[in-house]
Design a protein around this motif. Sequence first.
Motif, PDB file in Angstrom:
ATOM      1  N   ASN A  58      60.520  29.438  57.792  1.00  9.19           N
ATOM      2  CA  ASN A  58      59.143  29.786  58.104  1.00  9.19           C
ATOM      3  C   ASN A  58      59.135  30.765  59.265  1.00  9.19           C
ATOM      4  OD1 ASN A  58      56.446  29.620  59.340  1.00  9.19           O
ATOM      5  ND2 ASN A  58      56.093  28.059  57.756  1.00  9.19           N
ATOM      6  N   ALA A  59      58.362  31.846  59.120  1.00 11.06           N
ATOM      7  CA  ALA A  59      58.377  32.901  60.135  1.00 11.06           C
ATOM      8  C   ALA A  59      57.959  32.403  61.506  1.00 11.06           C
ATOM      9  CB  ALA A  59      57.469  34.043  59.691  1.00 11.06           C
ATOM     10  N   ASP A  61      58.832  29.838  62.980  1.00  7.72           N
ATOM     11  CA  ASP A  61      59.948  29.176  63.669  1.00  7.72           C
ATOM     12  C   ASP A  61      61.097  30.129  63.986  1.00  7.72           C
ATOM     13  OD1 ASP A  61      58.591  26.729  63.302  1.00  7.72           O
ATOM     14  OD2 ASP A  61      59.427  26.542  61.276  1.00  7.72           O
ATOM     15  N   ILE A  62      60.914  31.420  63.764  1.00 11.24           N
ATOM     16  CA  ILE A  62      62.006  32.380  63.844  1.00 11.24           C
ATOM     17  C   ILE A  62      61.918  33.242  65.101  1.00 11.24           C
ATOM     18  CG2 ILE A  62      62.882  34.519  62.808  1.00 11.24           C
ATOM     19  CD1 ILE A  62      63.853  32.258  61.246  1.00 11.24           C
ATOM     20  N   ASN A  63      63.064  33.422  65.737  1.00 10.15           N
ATOM     21  CA  ASN A  63      63.234  34.464  66.752  1.00 10.15           C
ATOM     22  C   ASN A  63      64.074  35.553  66.095  1.00 10.15           C
ATOM     23  OD1 ASN A  63      61.899  33.149  68.943  1.00 10.15           O
ATOM     24  ND2 ASN A  63      63.708  31.830  69.193  1.00 10.15           N
ATOM     25  N   TRP A  64      63.467  36.719  65.878  1.00  8.80           N
ATOM     26  CA  TRP A  64      64.159  37.786  65.157  1.00  8.80           C
ATOM     27  C   TRP A  64      65.228  38.437  66.033  1.00  8.80           C
ATOM     28  CZ3 TRP A  64      63.348  37.171  60.339  1.00  8.80           C
ATOM     29  CH2 TRP A  64      62.097  36.790  59.839  1.00  8.80           C
ATOM     30  N   ASP A  65      66.419  38.596  65.463  1.00  6.35           N
ATOM     31  CA  ASP A  65      67.514  39.263  66.162  1.00  6.35           C
ATOM     32  C   ASP A  65      67.557  40.750  65.834  1.00  6.35           C
ATOM     33  OD1 ASP A  65      68.707  36.838  67.279  1.00  6.35           O
ATOM     34  OD2 ASP A  65      69.220  36.367  65.206  1.00  6.35           O
ATOM     35  N   GLU A  66      67.239  41.090  64.596  1.00  9.90           N
ATOM     36  CA  GLU A  66      67.319  42.470  64.135  1.00  9.90           C
ATOM     37  C   GLU A  66      66.161  42.754  63.178  1.00  9.90           C
ATOM     38  OE1 GLU A  66      71.095  43.183  62.369  1.00  9.90           O
ATOM     39  OE2 GLU A  66      72.241  42.550  64.121  1.00  9.90           O
ATOM     40  N   GLU A  67      65.957  44.029  62.927  1.00  7.72           N
ATOM     41  CA  GLU A  67      64.882  44.417  62.014  1.00  7.72           C
ATOM     42  C   GLU A  67      65.346  45.564  61.122  1.00  7.72           C
ATOM     43  OE1 GLU A  67      60.636  46.697  62.532  1.00  7.72           O
ATOM     44  OE2 GLU A  67      60.853  44.793  63.623  1.00  7.72           O
ATOM     45  N   THR A  68      64.959  45.507  59.863  1.00 12.11           N
ATOM     46  CA  THR A  68      65.176  46.604  58.933  1.00 12.11           C
ATOM     47  C   THR A  68      63.991  46.619  57.986  1.00 12.11           C
ATOM     48  OG1 THR A  68      66.745  47.622  57.390  1.00 12.11           O
ATOM     49  CG2 THR A  68      66.460  45.238  57.226  1.00 12.11           C
ATOM     50  N   GLU A  69      63.821  47.699  57.260  1.00 12.00           N
ATOM     51  CA  GLU A  69      62.732  47.722  56.291  1.00 12.00           C
ATOM     52  C   GLU A  69      63.127  46.978  55.013  1.00 12.00           C
ATOM     53  OE1 GLU A  69      59.964  51.468  56.689  1.00 12.00           O
ATOM     54  OE2 GLU A  69      62.062  52.138  56.530  1.00 12.00           O
ATOM     55  N   ILE A 227      71.665  33.113  54.013  1.00 12.70           N
ATOM     56  CA  ILE A 227      71.526  31.692  54.309  1.00 12.70           C
ATOM     57  C   ILE A 227      70.141  31.182  53.933  1.00 12.70           C
ATOM     58  CG2 ILE A 227      71.512  29.941  56.143  1.00 12.70           C
ATOM     59  CD1 ILE A 227      74.255  31.052  55.423  1.00 12.70           C
ATOM     60  N   ALA A 228      69.113  31.966  54.249  1.00  6.66           N
ATOM     61  CA  ALA A 228      67.749  31.530  53.953  1.00  6.66           C
ATOM     62  C   ALA A 228      66.836  32.740  53.851  1.00  6.66           C
ATOM     63  CB  ALA A 228      67.232  30.580  55.037  1.00  6.66           C
ATOM     64  N   LEU A 229      65.815  32.624  53.030  1.00  5.06           N
ATOM     65  CA  LEU A 229      64.733  33.600  52.970  1.00  5.06           C
ATOM     66  C   LEU A 229      63.580  33.073  53.810  1.00  5.06           C
ATOM     67  CD1 LEU A 229      64.870  34.330  49.147  1.00  5.06           C
ATOM     68  CD2 LEU A 229      65.511  35.925  50.967  1.00  5.06           C
ATOM     69  N   VAL A 230      62.921  33.961  54.523  1.00  3.67           N
ATOM     70  CA  VAL A 230      61.873  33.559  55.458  1.00  3.67           C
ATOM     71  C   VAL A 230      60.523  34.052  54.956  1.00  3.67           C
ATOM     72  CG1 VAL A 230      61.067  33.635  57.839  1.00  3.67           C
ATOM     73  CG2 VAL A 230      63.528  33.687  57.353  1.00  3.67           C
ATOM     74  N   ARG A 231      59.537  33.140  54.882  1.00  2.09           N
ATOM     75  CA  ARG A 231      58.194  33.467  54.420  1.00  2.09           C
ATOM     76  C   ARG A 231      57.205  33.303  55.560  1.00  2.09           C
ATOM     77  NH1 ARG A 231      57.758  30.984  48.303  1.00  2.09           N
ATOM     78  NH2 ARG A 231      55.998  32.413  48.244  1.00  2.09           N
ATOM     79  N   ASP A 232      56.170  34.146  55.547  1.00  2.00           N
ATOM     80  CA  ASP A 232      55.111  33.988  56.551  1.00  2.00           C
ATOM     81  C   ASP A 232      54.016  33.077  56.012  1.00  2.00           C
ATOM     82  OD1 ASP A 232      53.546  35.485  54.838  1.00  2.00           O
ATOM     83  OD2 ASP A 232      53.529  37.293  56.081  1.00  2.00           O
ATOM     84  N   GLU A 233      52.909  32.973  56.757  1.00  2.00           N
ATOM     85  CA  GLU A 233      51.862  32.032  56.383  1.00  2.00           C
ATOM     86  C   GLU A 233      51.178  32.390  55.059  1.00  2.00           C
ATOM     87  OE1 GLU A 233      50.169  35.287  58.912  1.00  2.00           O
ATOM     88  OE2 GLU A 233      51.906  33.931  58.999  1.00  2.00           O
ATOM     89  N   THR A 234      51.296  33.645  54.643  1.00  2.00           N
ATOM     90  CA  THR A 234      50.699  34.059  53.363  1.00  2.00           C
ATOM     91  C   THR A 234      51.647  33.832  52.187  1.00  2.00           C
ATOM     92  OG1 THR A 234      51.503  36.359  53.388  1.00  2.00           O
ATOM     93  CG2 THR A 234      49.475  35.863  54.636  1.00  2.00           C
ATOM     94  N   GLY A 235      52.882  33.491  52.482  1.00  2.00           N
ATOM     95  CA  GLY A 235      53.874  33.311  51.438  1.00  2.00           C
ATOM     96  C   GLY A 235      54.754  34.521  51.212  1.00  2.00           C
ATOM     97  N   ARG A 236      54.479  35.610  51.909  1.00  2.00           N
ATOM     98  CA  ARG A 236      55.284  36.822  51.763  1.00  2.00           C
ATOM     99  C   ARG A 236      56.666  36.626  52.388  1.00  2.00           C
ATOM    100  NH1 ARG A 236      53.754  43.173  52.849  1.00  2.00           N
ATOM    101  NH2 ARG A 236      55.913  43.946  52.896  1.00  2.00           N
ATOM    102  N   LYS A 261      64.569  40.564  60.367  1.00  2.00           N
ATOM    103  CA  LYS A 261      63.193  40.798  59.926  1.00  2.00           C
ATOM    104  C   LYS A 261      63.180  41.965  58.941  1.00  2.00           C
ATOM    105  CE  LYS A 261      58.529  41.835  61.608  1.00  2.00           C
ATOM    106  NZ  LYS A 261      57.685  42.085  62.804  1.00  2.00           N
ATOM    107  N   THR A 262      62.467  41.803  57.837  1.00  2.00           N
ATOM    108  CA  THR A 262      62.334  42.871  56.844  1.00  2.00           C
ATOM    109  C   THR A 262      60.862  43.256  56.748  1.00  2.00           C
ATOM    110  OG1 THR A 262      62.170  41.231  55.056  1.00  2.00           O
ATOM    111  CG2 THR A 262      64.339  42.168  55.511  1.00  2.00           C
ATOM    112  N   THR A 263      60.554  44.475  57.122  1.00  2.00           N
ATOM    113  CA  THR A 263      59.151  44.891  57.126  1.00  2.00           C
ATOM    114  C   THR A 263      58.644  45.270  55.747  1.00  2.00           C
ATOM    115  OG1 THR A 263      59.793  47.154  57.709  1.00  2.00           O
ATOM    116  CG2 THR A 263      59.264  45.654  59.524  1.00  2.00           C
ATOM    117  N   ARG A 264      59.566  45.549  54.819  1.00  2.00           N
ATOM    118  CA  ARG A 264      59.136  45.822  53.445  1.00  2.00           C
ATOM    119  C   ARG A 264      59.581  44.712  52.490  1.00  2.00           C
ATOM    120  NH1 ARG A 264      56.802  50.879  52.997  1.00  2.00           N
ATOM    121  NH2 ARG A 264      57.350  52.330  54.665  1.00  2.00           N
TER     122      ARG A 264
END
Length: 537
Positions: A58-59, A61-69, A227-236, A261-264
């Motif tokens: 769940n997003a 609960d996450i502290n993002w280490d890196e970001e990519t699209e 290891i895991a896919l992370v979803r936000d409150e909308t399910g994305r 973190k994946t912005t796309r």
Amino acid sequence: MTIEKIAGETSAKIGTACSRRHFLKGATAAGALAAFGLAGCAPKAKNEMAATGNAPSNAADINWDEETEVLVVGSGYAGLAAAYEAAKAGAAVRVIEKHKMAGGNSVYADGQIAVVGSAAQAAADIEDSIETFMNDALTAGLNLNYKDKLQLMGEKSNEVFEWTVNEIGVEWAQDDATGAAQLIAQGGHTVTRCIPPLENSGAGIVKPLLAKLSELGVEVETGTQLIALVRDETGRIVGATVAEGCSDYDPATASSRTNVKTTRGVVLATGGYGKDVAFRSAQDPRLDETVGCTNFEGATAHGLKVALDAGVMGMQLDQIQCYPYTSPEEDSFGCAATWIEAESAYAPTIDPTTGKRFVNELTDRKRFCDAMFEVGTPLLQIGSVDNVPDWCAESLENALAAGVTREFSSLEEIASEFDVPLDGLKAQMDSYNACVTAGEDTEFGKLFNPDAKPVVTAPYYVTRAWPKVHHCMGGVKTDIDCRVIGNDLEPIVGLYGAGEATGGVHGACRLGCNGTLDCLVNGRIAGQQVAALEPVA
């Protein structure tokens, strides 16, 4: 240690290290990986060590280490095609691969592709159609295929083939007479539409794709596992947790875990689970540890389980294909399979207890394997020097060198060696050769290659054949735009899938060469779609 050993393509029985096409033959591990661009890049150093247990999904609960699209999981045909299209569209792309070298299972594949309406077919005056292509696949797939996906694959087959030539730089085998691409007959196809790569290996597609990605600044990170896919409150899907520096495909051995973190979005191109005996036998109890497998060691259900944990719908998971062209004398895929499959267009396969054929050697793989299992003992493929086309001569050399294919000077010698009834064998060879001469198989309806000749001249080349698990037709459910479907039957925003990781394309049985087509067509679509998705902040 040779790269063949690293690739896991050893044969304990014959004591010969042997990759599928010997495409790395004679090279040291480090040198070969670097030379071919398959090694990927080393995982980034992290201070945080990996821990066992599930990662947060769940997003909040996450502290993002890196970001990519865009994050692409898997570096076979589908993953590389997706990564290339996304990067070409301008997206920042990261590609991870759990294997120790890039390319996944695709490196060990034949690399042959089915193409409808190609210039090669036109040059050979071969009539083909999308409808014929679909009917062939539906017949093999027992109508479990999704027709919209089949139609799209057929419609885009020539486009994607031309893309591999003109944009990616893949070299395909050529016909000396026409100058067009070489056409070969393949099991289950009622029309000659399949084309082999010049390198006669999936590496001939993987390497140019890696080179094109490198030009765009994208390198494959090996030894890195989802290891895991992370979803936000909308399910994305908004990111993933990955384990870096893994050994033996075990996340518990990782040097660190990273929250990306994946912005796309994320593209699942994690392949099949043929090597995962526990998972595959849970789907089909017949496929236990006694049944061999052609896949590399990393072909497990790990990525699929991560997707299922995230609410993805799995489909047709019990549809697991065996491959009829492998030898019981070898572990894994081995050296002989490439020769056996190529020679199936030319040579008869014999039941050694009767000396007779028992099946159309170019039927689809399910029907071929079912017929073999019914015979109940390894079969004999009997070819000859009359039918060794240039494009598969090296495959024969490899099989002979490994001692799995053997030369014989007469049918009498073959019958004696394998305890085959000589009268039955001679009668069958006479009948088969008459069919080749007439250009029509009146016994089983086999589609002969145009260059097929009667099998009459020694040396005869004899190889024993027995099935092994090869391809998983089931996987995650996707729609026509490669969007992954959730358990609520709605697309999960930010999650795409392509290739063997997905289900529904091939139904109960994948036709040979349709796998390459599936991966490239849908890999490209997944990459284009994820790059076009509206980004999240």
